[in-house]
Design an enzyme around this catalytic site. Structure first.
Site, short mmCIF file in Angstrom:
data_model
loop_
_atom_site.label_atom_id
_atom_site.label_comp_id
_atom_site.label_asym_id
_atom_site.label_seq_id
_atom_site.Cartn_x
_atom_site.Cartn_y
_atom_site.Cartn_z
N ASP A 83 0.87 -1.25 0.14
CA ASP A 83 0.04 0.02 0.00
C ASP A 83 0.79 1.26 -0.03
OD1 ASP A 83 -3.15 0.08 0.87
OD2 ASP A 83 -2.08 2.12 0.87
N THR B 79 -2.70 4.80 -11.36
CA THR B 79 -2.93 3.49 -10.54
C THR B 79 -3.64 2.47 -11.03
OG1 THR B 79 -2.65 5.11 -8.58
CG2 THR B 79 -3.77 2.76 -8.46
N ASN C 197 1.59 -3.59 -13.74
CA ASN C 197 2.62 -4.13 -13.07
C ASN C 197 2.30 -5.39 -12.35
OD1 ASN C 197 4.49 -2.21 -13.53
ND2 ASN C 197 3.75 -0.72 -11.96
N ARG D 137 5.26 -13.52 -14.86
CA ARG D 137 6.45 -13.72 -14.79
C ARG D 137 6.57 -15.35 -13.73
NH1 ARG D 137 9.77 -12.71 -10.61
NH2 ARG D 137 8.26 -11.07 -9.83
N TYR E 183 -11.75 7.43 -12.96
CA TYR E 183 -12.00 6.24 -12.26
C TYR E 183 -12.61 4.90 -13.36
CZ TYR E 183 -13.56 2.99 -8.58
OH TYR E 183 -14.05 2.02 -7.66
P1 NAD Z 1 -9.89 2.39 -0.32
O1 NAD Z 1 -9.59 3.75 -0.78
O2 NAD Z 1 -10.28 2.39 1.35
O3 NAD Z 1 -8.79 1.62 -0.57
C1 NAD Z 1 -7.91 1.55 -1.65
C2 NAD Z 1 -6.39 1.27 -1.02
O4 NAD Z 1 -5.44 1.37 -2.12
C3 NAD Z 1 -5.89 2.07 -0.13
O5 NAD Z 1 -5.14 1.46 1.00
C4 NAD Z 1 -4.94 3.12 -0.80
O6 NAD Z 1 -3.97 3.66 0.08
C5 NAD Z 1 -4.31 2.03 -1.62
N1 NAD Z 1 -3.91 2.58 -3.03
C6 NAD Z 1 -4.19 3.68 -3.67
N2 NAD Z 1 -3.64 3.94 -4.70
C7 NAD Z 1 -2.43 3.21 -4.40
C8 NAD Z 1 -1.06 3.07 -5.20
N3 NAD Z 1 -0.79 3.89 -6.40
N4 NAD Z 1 -0.39 2.09 -4.89
C9 NAD Z 1 -0.73 1.40 -3.68
N5 NAD Z 1 -1.73 1.46 -3.25
C10 NAD Z 1 -2.55 2.55 -3.53
O7 NAD Z 1 -10.84 1.85 -1.24
P2 NAD Z 1 -11.89 0.51 -0.71
O8 NAD Z 1 -13.35 0.68 -0.92
O9 NAD Z 1 -11.22 -0.57 0.11
O10 NAD Z 1 -11.74 -0.19 -2.57
C11 NAD Z 1 -10.57 -1.18 -2.55
C12 NAD Z 1 -10.81 -1.67 -4.15
O11 NAD Z 1 -12.32 -2.19 -4.51
C13 NAD Z 1 -10.46 -0.31 -5.14
O12 NAD Z 1 -9.94 -0.76 -6.19
C14 NAD Z 1 -11.99 0.16 -5.77
O13 NAD Z 1 -11.86 0.74 -6.79
C15 NAD Z 1 -12.60 -1.17 -5.48
N6 NAD Z 1 -14.30 -0.98 -5.34
C16 NAD Z 1 -14.52 -0.84 -4.00
C17 NAD Z 1 -15.91 -0.45 -4.02
C18 NAD Z 1 -16.61 -0.19 -2.82
O14 NAD Z 1 -17.83 -0.15 -2.68
N7 NAD Z 1 -15.82 -0.08 -1.65
C19 NAD Z 1 -16.83 -0.79 -5.14
C20 NAD Z 1 -16.28 -0.86 -6.48
C21 NAD Z 1 -14.76 -1.13 -6.41
#
Ligand code: NAD
Ligand code: UDP
Length: 311
Positions: A33, A92, A99, A106, A145
């Site tokens: 993270d 991202t 990545n 790999r 997004y």
């Molecule tokens: P969140 O914002 O709590 O978690 C996202 C995490 O990714 C955070 O810990 C953040 O620090 C980390 N992060 C962001 N950019 C990063 C980067 N460049 N490198 C490394 N870490 C990075 O959101 P969430 O609700 O836990 O969502 C998690 C995933 O699920 C996301 O990909 C989101 O798009 C997807 N998602 C969530 C929901 C929902 O309702 N919660 C719905 C659809 C999709």
């Protein structure tokens, strides 16, 4: 058998629950993270577990790790957070997919992409099935997004077809629960925090927009089942709770459940806010033998209790 599992975005809301559940199942977890929206407090209770390892890394940069499975969750999920630095959000999604797919290719690891109901945009088909291609504004404020996630799905499919990577795509619908950040900005946490603080609940628009809310434990169960599907099954599969509520209904329900004296106020709708959203989960039922078990009422009670404890 113990598996080594990489969870990108592992310190976020969903990621921290996934780390916890996969650790409890006896797996070796690498939580990666950059702490943009995730926090150390989300995973503090896991740090003393010898099977848990934390790496501070930004997934837009390559990283070389040896794992059996990858859950790619890194990406801010709340509109206010993903619009804060939209170029970074696209990077991202796109570089993060490249990545993590690079690692998978790999070393022959399985990879699951956390996609989203946002790939359907402002849907003309209701409820949304996986074969609906969506109606997304490619140049709007949400496109960093929506289109970022669509590009990530595209990359997953092309790595599968071209490089035979075992990919899995889940499209997650609005999920809520403990460990959403206080400043997350999404509707469930906003309303609960406002109600507990006695502040006005901010309904955007007239409150008729709808969403279908899934409790986090159900979602995590669905994701893990998807990872366990046979090689070659990539989805995408919708994971969400098909019970649909208007935002005004949600506000009223939360005022009632918290016993709050807050009022409801109406504010302008954000640009491109989808009018309605509800998953068709027939595929998840058939392939994953999955459906949500936790009702909105039960899930809200657990979430309210969490926010009460931290406020
Ligand atoms: P969140 O914002 O709590 O978690 C996202 C995490 O990714 C955070 O810990 C953040 O620090 C980390 N992060 C962001 N950019 C990063 C980067 N460049 N490198 C490394 N870490 C990075 O959101 P969430 O609700 O836990 O969502 C998690 C995933 O699920 C996301 O990909 C989101 O798009 C997807 N998602 C969530 C929901 C929902 O309702 N919660 C719905 C659809 C999709
Ligand atoms: N919303 C609202 N008040 C808030 C936060 C959100 O009325 O304080 C609305 C928002 O306009 C949308 C719905 O609630 O119609 C869900 O918003 P959220 O940001 O939780 O998720 P998304 O729009 O990404 O589904």
């Amino acid at each position: 058998m113990t598996k080594r599992i990489l969870i990108t975005g592992g310190a976020g809301f969903l990621g921290s629950h996934l780390c916890e559940r996969l650790l409890a199942d006896g797996n070796d977890i690498i939580c990666l993270d950059n702490f943009f929206t995730g926090t150390k407090s989300n995973i503090a209770h896991l740090m003393s577990n010898p099977l848990f390892e934390l790496i501070r890394h930004d997934i837009i940069n390559p990283i070389f790790l040896e794992v059996d499975e990858i859950y790619n969750l890194a990406c801010p999920a709340s509109p206010i957070h993903y619009q804060h630095n939209p170029i970074k959000t696209v990077k991202t999604n796109v570089m993060g997919a490249i990545n993590t797919l690079g690692i998978a290719k790999r070393i022959g690891a399985k990879i699951l992409q956390a996609s989203t109901s946002e790939v359907y945009g402002d849907p003309e088909v209701h409820p949304q099935r996986e074969d609906y291609w969506g109606k997304v504004n490619p140049i709007g404020l949400r496109s960093c997004y929506d289109e970022g996630k669509r590009a990530a799905e595209c990359l997953m499919m092309d790595y599968m077809r071209q490089n035979h990577v075992d990919v899995k795509i889940v499209r997650i619908f609005n999920t809520y629960g403990p460990r959403m950040a206080l400043n997350d900005g999404r509707v469930v946490s906003n309303f609960i925090v406002q109600a507990l603080r006695g502040e006005d609940l901010t309904v955007y628009g007239d409150g008729s927009h709808s969403r279908s809310f899934c409790y986090v434990d159900d979602l995590i169960d669905g994701m893990i089942r998807m990872m366990q599907t046979q090689e070659g099954f990539c989805g995408p599969v919708n994971i969400g709770n098909p019970e649909e509520f208007s935002i005004l209904e949600l506000a009223e329900e939360l005022i009632r459940r918290t016993g709050s004296r807050s009022n409801i106020i109406f504010q302008p709708l954000p640009a491109d806010d989808p009018v309605q959203r509800r998953p068709d989960i027939s595929l998840a039922k058939k392939i994953l033998n999955w459906q949500p078990k936790i009702s909105l009422g039960e899930g809200l009670e657990k979430t309210i209790a969490y926010f009460r404890s931290i406020l």
